[in-house]
Design a protein around this motif. Structure first.
Motif, short mmCIF file in Angstrom:
data_model
loop_
_atom_site.label_atom_id
_atom_site.label_comp_id
_atom_site.label_asym_id
_atom_site.label_seq_id
_atom_site.Cartn_x
_atom_site.Cartn_y
_atom_site.Cartn_z
N TRP A 21 68.30 -4.19 -35.65
CA TRP A 21 67.32 -3.77 -34.65
C TRP A 21 67.30 -4.72 -33.46
N GLU A 22 67.48 -5.99 -33.73
CA GLU A 22 67.50 -6.96 -32.62
C GLU A 22 68.60 -6.62 -31.63
N GLU A 23 69.78 -6.32 -32.14
CA GLU A 23 70.90 -5.97 -31.27
C GLU A 23 70.63 -4.67 -30.53
N GLY B 163 61.45 -12.73 -30.25
CA GLY B 163 61.09 -13.19 -28.90
C GLY B 163 61.48 -12.25 -27.79
N LEU B 164 61.61 -10.94 -28.09
CA LEU B 164 62.02 -9.97 -27.06
C LEU B 164 60.83 -9.19 -26.50
N ARG C 294 70.33 -4.35 -26.45
CA ARG C 294 71.21 -3.42 -25.73
C ARG C 294 70.39 -2.42 -24.91
N ALA C 295 69.26 -1.96 -25.49
CA ALA C 295 68.39 -1.03 -24.76
C ALA C 295 67.79 -1.68 -23.52
N LEU C 296 67.42 -2.96 -23.63
CA LEU C 296 66.91 -3.68 -22.46
C LEU C 296 67.98 -3.80 -21.39
#
Length: 556
Positions: free
Chosen positions: A316-318, A374-375, A322-324
């Motif tokens: 999910w982090e990746e 931290g996103l 990528r979505a950001l």
């Protein structure tokens, strides 16, 4: 000695004066000769005598004048040179440089003023440097404990991971979470909890080597970076820390407090060579320690039951990153219907993440991971910008809409993001008086004082706040008087069966009357049918929201 232009002028004036004096004497003697009748020989002798004496006197006067002119010029030139040299020193960065003060005349006064100015400049420069140092410290450190903040700790962790990989050394990460800290906050108050954390931080610092690093990662969580330390040695250090923590008597306001902690350990290169992975594995190991009974140490292993969950989080982090990067976060808008006479048109902005196949993913599936890695701050700023741009778009179409924006609960304890939000509002030209930020009770109560500061910063430019899910907690009423809330949103659990449940009706009516007494507006969520809507109108509720009013969609 080379005469300056100024010196030559002074000397020329003196010569002219002497010539005039000589001419005056000569004319006087001529008049005397013609008037008194002296013989030519006698007059010539007298004239010669007078001429001689005049030349002597004139020469003496000229010499004295020249000396005076040189002395005056030297004095003036020296004082001016002092000022010029002082100015050069200041321009070269030598603030505070002092020049000599000669005498008590105007030039001495100018010199004294120059020295005062130079000293003041030096003082201002020193204060600026102190301010810069304080700001730099605040940017890297937790304001409560003085430890590194999460951002700085991540940077140090990344640096030491690279060092360990490059030189084939070991380093270990300890993830410490205090056991039952929530009990301290809930029973003794947040002010005692804050002081308790400060004491714990000081205790941990005293146990660390100079080469180790410690940071506050959030709430009652601490990260400890042990350089040049393999997992086995790190486990010994962790056990010593827990023993020291359990034995500590922490007295605050005549209350003797004790605590224990749970520590998870992950090492580089043993368990990961990546900051995010290493933090996640240390975090999972910490939860494993809590599952074993708290006040324990657990070193991460591939056999941990939480490994699958960690892998999902990492994926999910990746996906979030990528979505950001690809700008794939979207906002849907759900209408909030005005049902009173003075209601305004409001739309709640609801976040979605567009997947690579075009599917819109609800926030519940990715926000927890975003907060952990931290996103979340980047996502929240993205949400605010999209909402502000939508407000401007609607204004160009002749519609002055109010937009309700949901921020992560984490951000209400992050005062620094307020400046970013204000900057986005200013850049987009959005009207802050038509922006409503929603805060949940649970988010507000994590640290009520930070939440109030956050809210005050944005209300100062005209933004408003709504307390979401009102009634779902147990301490709402005690905080309503200090929070700058404009609207309460009654939790859907009291509304969805309103047309069938008299108790829900009594509670909703009571909350509405209380809000009226506090000069607050009321919004009811989860309005599913016309009967419920009519009941809310009769109770004096201002706005209604739910599938009966409209489903989330694109705002045109």
């Amino acid at each position: 000695m080379v005469l300056s232009f100024r010196h030559k002028i002074v000397l020329g004036i003196l010569l002219i004066e002497m010539a005039l004096i000589g001419a005056l004497v000569w004319a006087t003697l001529t008049i005397l000769t013609s008037t008194l009748g002296f013989s030519t020989t006698e007059i010539n002798a007298a004239v010669a005598k007078v001429r001689q004496n005049s030349l002597i006197i004139a020469g003496a006067l000229m010499f004295a004048g020249a000396l005076l002119a040189f002395a005056l010029g030297y004095y003036l030139t020296r004082s001016v040179n002092d000022l010029r040299r002082g100015a050069k020193m200041i321009s070269a960065g030598r603030l505070g440089h002092q020049i000599p003060i000669r005498g008590r005349d105007e030039l001495a006064s100018v010199a004294a003023t120059f020295n005062d100015m130079s000293a003041k400049l030096a003082e201002l420069s020193n204060e600026r440097e102190r301010t810069r140092a304080r700001l730099s410290h605040l940017a890297d450190h937790d304001p409560l404990t003085g430890l590194m903040n999460r951002r700085r700790f991540h940077a140090e962790l990344d640096k030491w991971i690279q060092h360990a990989v490059r030189y084939k050394h070991h380093m270990s990460l300890l993830f410490l979470d205090l056991d039952e800290f929530k009990y301290v906050n809930d029973t003794l108050g947040h002010h005692v909890g804050d002081r308790f954390l400060m004491r714990v931080a000081a205790l941990l610092m005293n146990e660390m080597r100079e080469t180790d690093f410690i940071g506050r990662l959030g709430g009652d969580e601490f990260g400890i970076l042990l350089t040049e330390t393999p997992p086995k040695d790190a486990e010994s250090v962790a056990k010593r820390l827990l023993k020291r923590l359990a034995a500590a008597d922490i007295e605050i306001e005549r209350q003797l407090l004790h605590t224990t902690g749970s520590i998870g350990i992950a090492a580089c290169p043993d368990h990961s060579k990546n900051v995010g992975n290493l933090l996640t594995r240390a975090d999972l190991a910490m939860y494993r320690a809590k599952e074993k009974g708290r006040n324990r140490v657990h070193v991460f292993t591939e056999a941990d039951e939480q490994l699958d969950k960690m892998k999902v989080s990492m994926r999910w982090e990746e996906r979030i990153k990528r979505a950001l990067k690809e700008n794939r976060f979207r906002l849907l808008y759900q209408r909030i219907l005005p049902i009173s006479n003075n209601g305004t048109e409001i739309y709640e902005a609801l976040l979605r993440m567009e997947d690579t196949d075009g599917e819109l993913i609800p926030p519940g599936e990715f926000l927890e991971t975003a907060e952990r890695f931290g996103l979340i701050e980047e996502i929240d700023k993205h949400v605010v910008r999209i909402a502000c741009e939508k407000q401007i778009e609607m204004k160009t179409q002749g519609r002055e809409v109010h937009l309700a924006i949901n921020l992560s609960g984490y951000e209400f304890n992050n005062i620094a993001i307020c400046d970013s939000i204000k900057a986005i509002i200013s850049e987009t030209g959005a009207d802050p008086t038509r922006l409503i930020f929603e805060i949940t009770e649970t988010s507000a109560l994590v640290n009520i004082y930070d939440a109030v500061k956050f809210m005050q910063k944005l209300t100062s430019i005209g933004c408003r706040f709504a307390l979401d899910d009102f009634g779902s907690g147990f301490t709402s009423l005690s905080y309503l008087k200090i929070m700058p809330i404009n609207t309460i949103k009654i939790d859907g659990v009291f509304v969805q069966n309103l047309d069938q449940n008299p108790r829900d009706q009594a509670l909703v009516k009571s909350m509405t009357e209380m809000a009226r007494a506090l000069d607050m507006r009321v919004t009811a969520e989860f309005v599913e049918n016309e009967k419920t809507l009519n009941l809310l109108k009769q109770m004096g509720v201002d706005h209604a929201q739910g599938y009966h009013i409209g489903r989330p969609g694109v705002l045109h």
